[in-house]
Motif scaffolding. Structure first.
Motif, short mmCIF file in Angstrom:
data_model
loop_
_atom_site.label_atom_id
_atom_site.label_comp_id
_atom_site.label_asym_id
_atom_site.label_seq_id
_atom_site.Cartn_x
_atom_site.Cartn_y
_atom_site.Cartn_z
N LEU A 76 0.83 -1.21 0.00
CA LEU A 76 0.00 0.00 0.00
C LEU A 76 0.87 1.26 0.00
CD1 LEU A 76 -2.81 -1.02 2.50
CD2 LEU A 76 -3.14 -0.42 0.10
N ARG A 77 1.96 1.22 0.77
CA ARG A 77 2.85 2.39 0.83
C ARG A 77 3.48 2.63 -0.54
NH1 ARG A 77 8.06 2.79 3.40
NH2 ARG A 77 7.82 0.62 4.02
N ALA A 78 3.85 1.56 -1.24
CA ALA A 78 4.42 1.71 -2.58
C ALA A 78 3.38 2.25 -3.56
CB ALA A 78 4.95 0.36 -3.07
N ALA A 79 2.09 1.98 -3.28
CA ALA A 79 1.01 2.46 -4.14
C ALA A 79 0.54 3.85 -3.75
CB ALA A 79 -0.16 1.49 -4.09
N ASP A 109 -7.74 -11.94 -0.97
CA ASP A 109 -7.27 -10.69 -1.55
C ASP A 109 -8.43 -9.74 -1.82
OD1 ASP A 109 -4.77 -11.74 -1.47
OD2 ASP A 109 -4.52 -11.95 -3.63
N MET A 110 -9.52 -10.30 -2.33
CA MET A 110 -10.68 -9.47 -2.66
C MET A 110 -11.26 -8.81 -1.41
SD MET A 110 -14.13 -10.76 -4.57
CE MET A 110 -15.51 -9.64 -4.91
N ALA A 124 -7.73 2.90 -7.17
CA ALA A 124 -6.54 2.69 -7.99
C ALA A 124 -5.37 2.19 -7.15
CB ALA A 124 -6.16 3.98 -8.72
N ALA A 125 -5.19 2.79 -5.97
CA ALA A 125 -4.09 2.38 -5.10
C ALA A 125 -4.31 0.96 -4.58
CB ALA A 125 -3.96 3.35 -3.94
N VAL A 126 -5.54 0.61 -4.25
CA VAL A 126 -5.84 -0.73 -3.74
C VAL A 126 -5.57 -1.78 -4.81
CG1 VAL A 126 -7.69 -2.27 -2.99
CG2 VAL A 126 -7.48 0.02 -2.00
N LEU A 127 -6.02 -1.53 -6.03
CA LEU A 127 -5.79 -2.48 -7.12
C LEU A 127 -4.30 -2.66 -7.38
CD1 LEU A 127 -8.63 -1.48 -9.63
CD2 LEU A 127 -8.47 -3.56 -8.24
N LEU A 128 -3.58 -1.54 -7.39
CA LEU A 128 -2.13 -1.61 -7.60
C LEU A 128 -1.46 -2.38 -6.47
CD1 LEU A 128 0.41 -0.76 -9.15
CD2 LEU A 128 0.40 1.37 -7.83
N ASP A 133 1.32 -6.89 -4.15
CA ASP A 133 1.42 -7.85 -3.05
C ASP A 133 1.60 -9.26 -3.57
OD1 ASP A 133 1.09 -8.42 -0.10
OD2 ASP A 133 -0.58 -9.60 -0.89
N ARG A 134 0.84 -9.63 -4.61
CA ARG A 134 0.98 -10.97 -5.20
C ARG A 134 2.35 -11.13 -5.86
NH1 ARG A 134 -0.64 -14.24 -2.69
NH2 ARG A 134 -0.66 -12.58 -1.17
#
Length: 320
Positions: A76-79, A109-110, A124-128, A133-134
């Motif tokens: 999340l921080r990277a996003a 994940d969802m 957008a940040a969550v999807l990224l 993460d994967r």
């Protein structure tokens, strides 16, 4: 960023068919392995297990969830989003819980991504972060796999020793090429807004993957997998099963990679088959290998229970 307790989105129309296919794979593999196992010997090992080593193995699996929560925070921080350590941990436990109890309709994940979004993060940040993460989980597993490769090559037939790493190398090559998709020159008729949007997301993902936060996430990812290796060794000690550290380091990363494939219910069946096949290279019987795999699977299930308690506490706090 507060956690909300929303009504989760509905699954995809084909989710039920996919669930049945995964269920079939799980039941068939477990059925074949179970029919060949000496259940009397297996139960005798469990009954005489050393409780201290059992506790050590389970603690390692709990620590793996903690490290995974830190990896989610790093992603999340990277996003571009920041969440507290405690919140990231709660989100990871809740996601793990739903990944166990509703494997066909709502992946962990969802759920984790949905709750993070409802807590205030941008979509957008969550999807990224979910994709990142994967990727970090995969890269961490690959790094551990190649760490155990020298022992595997020295002790196993070449065709077997290089099969897993070869497949992973091809996957890694495809991932690297995919991360360059935005740099591929396209003909004019393909330069449409949807295509440009995808290219922009690829560029953003590449930038996030090269960030310092992603590097921290990679370290946490490696820690997750090391915890699993230690848990296998601890359970082997508890059950008096002869597993050497180098053998575990050579086999376990491949079993993690196999169990992550979306072809069974939470890796059940596939993980057991990989354990039996992998440890057979080092003379371990199918029953003993199956016992170790079942202990790991049971640990994952038990580790998810705090997530259920957290989820219900959220619902109660909202008056549901």
């Amino acid at each position: 960023m507060p956690i909300d307790a929303p009504t989760l989105p509905a699954g995809k129309p084909g989710g039920r068919l996919m669930l049945l296919a995964k269920l079939a794979v799980t039941l068939v593999v477990l059925g074949v392995l179970g029919a060949k196992a000496d259940w009397t010997a297996l139960l005798a090992r469990v009954a005489g297990a050393d409780p201290l080593w059992l506790a050590a193995g389970f603690t390692a699996k709990l620590l793996a969830v903690v490290c995974a929560g830190e990896r989610w925070r790093d992603a999340l921080r990277a996003a571009g989003e920041r969440v507290p350590h405690g919140l990231a941990m709660r989100l990871m436990f809740i996601g793990l819980f739903f990944g166990q109890v509703l494997p066909g309709a709502l992946g962990g994940d969802m759920v984790r991504g949905w709750l993070t979004y409802r807590g205030g993060a941008s979509s957008a940040a969550v999807l990224l972060a979910l994709v990142l993460d994967r990727l970090l989980a995969l890269i961490g597993c690959v790094a551990l796999l190649f760490l155990g490769l020298p022992h595997l090559v020295a002790t196993a037939p070449p065709a077997v020793a290089w099969a897993g790493p070869g497949a992973v190398a091809l996957l890694a090559l495809g991932m690297v090429m995919g991360l360059q998709a935005d740099r591929i020159p396209l003909p004019g008729f393909l330069r449409r807004p949807p295509v440009r949007a995808v290219q922009a997301q690829v560029a953003r993902l590449r930038g996030a993957l090269l960030s310092r936060a992603a590097l921290a996430g990679l370290l946490h990812s490696a820690a997750v997998h090391f915890c699993t290796v230690f848990a296998v060794i601890a359970y082997a000690q508890a059950l008096d099963i002869p597993v050497r550290v180098l053998d575990a380091l050579a086999v376990v990363p491949m079993t993690i990679f196999a169990a992550a494939l979306p072809i069974s219910l939470n890796g059940w069946g596939v993980r057991e088959g990989a354990f039996v096949a992998g440890f057979a290279l080092y003379g371990l019987g199918a029953t003993d290998a199956l016992a170790l795999s079942l202990m790991i699977g049971l640990s994952v299930t038990l580790s998810s229970l705090p997530g259920g308690l957290l989820w219900f506490s959220l619902k109660n706090s909202k008056g549901h």
